[in-house]
Design an enzyme around this catalytic site. Structure first.
Site, short mmCIF file in Angstrom:
data_model
loop_
_atom_site.label_atom_id
_atom_site.label_comp_id
_atom_site.label_asym_id
_atom_site.label_seq_id
_atom_site.Cartn_x
_atom_site.Cartn_y
_atom_site.Cartn_z
N ALA A 115 -1.55 0.63 12.78
CA ALA A 115 -1.91 1.84 12.04
C ALA A 115 -3.36 2.16 12.39
O ALA A 115 -4.29 1.60 11.83
CB ALA A 115 -1.77 1.61 10.54
N THR A 173 -2.48 11.89 5.23
CA THR A 173 -1.10 11.83 4.76
C THR A 173 -1.11 11.77 3.23
O THR A 173 -2.06 11.22 2.66
CB THR A 173 -0.41 10.59 5.35
OG1 THR A 173 -0.50 10.67 6.77
CG2 THR A 173 1.05 10.51 4.96
N TYR A 203 -15.08 1.66 8.82
CA TYR A 203 -13.66 1.92 9.02
C TYR A 203 -13.40 2.40 10.46
O TYR A 203 -12.54 1.88 11.15
CB TYR A 203 -13.21 2.99 8.03
CG TYR A 203 -11.73 3.31 8.05
CD1 TYR A 203 -10.79 2.36 7.66
CD2 TYR A 203 -11.28 4.58 8.43
CE1 TYR A 203 -9.44 2.67 7.65
CE2 TYR A 203 -9.93 4.89 8.41
CZ TYR A 203 -9.01 3.93 8.02
OH TYR A 203 -7.67 4.24 8.01
N SER A 213 -5.27 -2.36 5.37
CA SER A 213 -6.69 -1.97 5.41
C SER A 213 -6.98 -1.06 4.22
O SER A 213 -6.13 -0.25 3.85
CB SER A 213 -7.02 -1.17 6.68
OG SER A 213 -8.39 -0.76 6.65
N THR A 247 -6.34 -3.36 -2.24
CA THR A 247 -6.16 -1.94 -2.62
C THR A 247 -4.69 -1.61 -2.81
O THR A 247 -4.36 -0.55 -3.34
CB THR A 247 -6.78 -0.98 -1.56
OG1 THR A 247 -6.18 -1.26 -0.29
CG2 THR A 247 -8.28 -1.15 -1.47
N GLY A 248 -3.81 -2.48 -2.35
CA GLY A 248 -2.37 -2.28 -2.56
C GLY A 248 -1.99 -2.68 -3.97
O GLY A 248 -2.77 -3.31 -4.69
N GLY A 254 0.82 -1.21 0.00
CA GLY A 254 0.00 0.00 0.00
C GLY A 254 0.86 1.26 0.00
O GLY A 254 2.09 1.20 -0.04
#
Ligand code: UDP
Length: 312
Positions: free
Chosen positions: A115, A176, A146, A76, A36-37, A11
């Site tokens: 995280a 970020t 989430y 995630s 999603t990575g 990710g």
């Protein structure tokens, strides 16, 4: 040589953490189910000494041969669009994935870093957000999958810390940005960058007066590494305390890209937090950490990546 496992290693944040730990002299195992990575985030590391990629869903039983000094649990879906498209996977990785990786930490005697997220504060009624604030989360809203997964993950981490004595750390990560964000992940920065670079309208949601505080990825990674090496089991906010409205943010992206795109307004998503800004007193005091990259510099550093992705 120390060995680290990074879940979500393919990710955005996970892959930057792989780079950092390798350069700090760790042997690194990146684990990801590539939901999603993306392998493109790790291509430059494949075949390199002391680096290994394992394709695995961390909600299932984990077996990692050998020692593990450090586990960074970064797997995630993390953008609002992703976790609303993948609600069950998001809940599972926060709950079952955290349980599995904590079990592995217990087995291996590893330091464990979760995280977590500023989303544990929900649409906050306290501003800026200190770690003592318990938050204002709607469990049944679209972000609930989430927010509650991460809140459950924090509770699970504390249970393993208190009950099994595992050295755990909780990083509450605020917005970020930087290279390797997916162009279409729906978040403000990749959306604005790709719109600006294509000369398309910039889609500001709501009236753009909602605020966020954006941290450049190298600062974030440095905060995470310092936290891993600290002995702080309480949550620590890691983010940049410089707050901007989303409208100002869109204008800054226009300035940095030199784009003449117009700004258009779109409906504000349900439960979109109105304000968000970390109080980083704890990180300053306990980790001696604070961000050093300001927004314009960080956007300039990110620009070549987005240009390459948009114009190829
Ligand atoms: N946003 C926006 N336009 C976009 C994408 C996002 O105005 O194309 C807004 C969004 O409504 C939110 C802020 O930008 O207020 C930050 O959104 P993001 O998805 O990056 O993350 P969040 O902080 O909401 O988790």
């Amino acid at each position: 040589m120390k060995r680290a496992l990074i879940t979500g290693g393919a990710g955005f944040l996970g892959s930057h953490l792989c780079d950092r730990l390798l350069s700090d002299g760790y042997e690194v195992i990146a684990m990801d189910n590539l939901l999603t990575g993306s392998m493109s985030n790790l291509e430059h590391l494949l075949g390199r000494d002391h680096f290994r990629f394992v394709k695995q869903d961390v909600t299932e039983f984990l077996h990692v041969p050998g020692r593990l000094d450090l586990i960074l649990h970064f797997a995630s879906p993390a953008s609002p669009v992703d976790y609303q498209e993948l609600p069950i996977q998001t809940l599972k990785v926060g709950a079952l994935g955290t349980h599995k990786t904590l079990g592995l930490a217990r087995e291996k005697g590893s330091v464990f870093v979760l995280a977590s997220t500023s989303e544990v504060y929900g649409d906050p009624l306290e501003h800026p957000q200190r770690e003592e604030y318990w938050g204002n989360v709607n469990p049944v809203g679209p972000r609930g999958v989430y927010d509650e997964a991460k809140r459950f993950a924090e509770a699970m981490v504390m249970a393993y810390h208190r009950y099994h004595g595992i050295p755990t750390r909780i990083a509450r990560i605020f917005n970020t940005y930087g290279p390797r964000m997916r162009l279409n992940d729906g978040r403000a920065l990749p959306a604005f960058m790709s719109q600006a670079l294509r000369g398309e309208p910039i889609t500001v949601f709501g009236d753009g007066r909602q605020t966020r505080s954006f941290c450049y990825v190298s600062d974030l990674v440095d905060g995470i590494v310092r936290l891993a090496h600290s002995d702080t089991s309480d949550p620590v906010n890691i983010g940049n305390p410089t707050e901007t409205t989303i409208l100002e943010f869109a204008r800054t992206v226009l300035e940095v890209t030199g784009s003449r795109s117009e700004i258009v307004y779109r409906p504000l998503p349900v439960d979109d937090p109105k304000t968000r800004r970390p109080d980083i007193t704890r990180a300053r005091e306990l980790l001696g950490w604070e961000p050093v990259v300001d927004l314009v510099s960080g956007l300039r550093k990110s620009l070549p990546y987005f240009e390459e992705r948009v114009h190829g």
